[in-house]
Write a protein that holds these residues in place. Structure first.
Motif, mmCIF file in Angstrom:
data_model
loop_
_atom_site.group_PDB
_atom_site.id
_atom_site.type_symbol
_atom_site.label_atom_id
_atom_site.label_comp_id
_atom_site.label_asym_id
_atom_site.label_seq_id
_atom_site.Cartn_x
_atom_site.Cartn_y
_atom_site.Cartn_z
ATOM 1 N N UNK A 198 21.229 10.842 -6.295
ATOM 2 C CA UNK A 198 22.238 11.689 -6.931
ATOM 3 C C UNK A 198 22.562 12.894 -6.048
ATOM 4 N N UNK A 199 21.548 13.504 -5.457
ATOM 5 C CA UNK A 199 21.785 14.645 -4.566
ATOM 6 C C UNK A 199 22.597 14.240 -3.345
ATOM 7 N N UNK A 200 22.274 13.060 -2.782
ATOM 8 C CA UNK A 200 23.021 12.569 -1.627
ATOM 9 C C UNK A 200 24.480 12.327 -2.002
ATOM 10 N N UNK A 201 24.696 11.723 -3.166
ATOM 11 C CA UNK A 201 26.058 11.462 -3.638
ATOM 12 C C UNK A 201 26.817 12.774 -3.837
ATOM 13 N N UNK A 202 26.184 13.739 -4.491
ATOM 14 C CA UNK A 202 26.832 15.031 -4.753
ATOM 15 C C UNK A 202 27.167 15.762 -3.456
ATOM 16 N N UNK B 166 0.804 -1.226 0.000
ATOM 17 C CA UNK B 166 0.000 0.000 0.000
ATOM 18 C C UNK B 166 0.838 1.277 0.000
ATOM 19 N N UNK B 167 2.066 1.183 -0.465
ATOM 20 C CA UNK B 167 2.924 2.370 -0.602
ATOM 21 C C UNK B 167 3.371 2.478 -2.055
ATOM 22 N N UNK B 168 3.631 3.704 -2.496
ATOM 23 C CA UNK B 168 4.093 3.924 -3.861
ATOM 24 C C UNK B 168 5.335 4.797 -3.832
ATOM 25 N N UNK B 169 6.351 4.429 -4.624
ATOM 26 C CA UNK B 169 7.602 5.175 -4.682
ATOM 27 C C UNK B 169 7.862 5.593 -6.128
ATOM 28 N N UNK B 170 8.140 6.855 -6.327
ATOM 29 C CA UNK B 170 8.463 7.393 -7.649
ATOM 30 C C UNK B 170 9.951 7.167 -7.895
ATOM 31 N N UNK B 171 10.273 6.358 -8.912
ATOM 32 C CA UNK B 171 11.678 6.018 -9.186
ATOM 33 C C UNK B 171 12.488 7.237 -9.615
ATOM 34 N N UNK B 172 11.881 8.143 -10.360
ATOM 35 C CA UNK B 172 12.582 9.370 -10.761
ATOM 36 C C UNK B 172 12.987 10.187 -9.551
ATOM 37 N N UNK B 173 12.080 10.252 -8.573
ATOM 38 C CA UNK B 173 12.376 10.978 -7.340
ATOM 39 C C UNK B 173 13.501 10.279 -6.563
ATOM 40 N N UNK B 174 13.470 8.950 -6.520
ATOM 41 C CA UNK B 174 14.516 8.207 -5.813
ATOM 42 C C UNK B 174 15.874 8.411 -6.478
ATOM 43 N N UNK B 175 15.898 8.421 -7.817
ATOM 44 C CA UNK B 175 17.153 8.650 -8.537
ATOM 45 C C UNK B 175 17.711 10.022 -8.181
#
Length: 126
Positions: A87-91, A74-83
């Motif tokens: 990337x932001x965390x890595x940067x 019952x949860x939904x995750x947007x893959x574009x948002x996760x990417x």
């Protein structure tokens, strides 16, 4: 006397320079004409390439960007948002590093997204 000789030498040099410049201009004229023709020919030859480049830019705008979602318990995750988050965390952790590769492993049961960017592993909570 020396001043007159110097003045005469200067005048002679001026005359020789004028003649030399005239000769150079005459000899250079065919080369300049040839170069102008070559430049026009090159510009004409480049027109199809420039047109193709303009059309390529138009074609790029026609490319679609898919939206991918993961649904679990019952949860939904947007893959574009996760990417973008990964990337932001890595940067943030690796400033001034260009991202060359990015792989995500989404594990909803662990409430985590694991990522490998440039062969560096890390994780974020979903």
């Amino acid at each position: 006397m020396a001043a007159k000789k110097t003045q005469k030498a200067v005048e002679t040099a001026k005359e020789e320079s004028k003649e030399l410049l005239k000769e150079v201009a005459e000899k250079a004229e065919p080369v300049v004409t040839k170069a102008k023709k070559a430049a026009k020919s090159a510009a004409k030859a480049a027109e199809p390439v420039l047109e193709a480049a303009k059309n390529a830019g138009k074609q790029v705008t026609a490319v679609f960007v898919p939206e991918v979602y993961v649904q679990h318990a019952n949860r939904q995750f947007d893959c574009g948002d996760l990417i973008n988050r990964c990337k932001d965390d890595f940067k943030a952790k690796h400033k001034n590093t260009v991202i060359l590769s990015c792989k995500l492993y989404i594990k909803p049961e662990d409430n985590m997204v694991y990522y490998v960017i440039n062969d560096i592993e890390d994780k974020l909570p979903l």
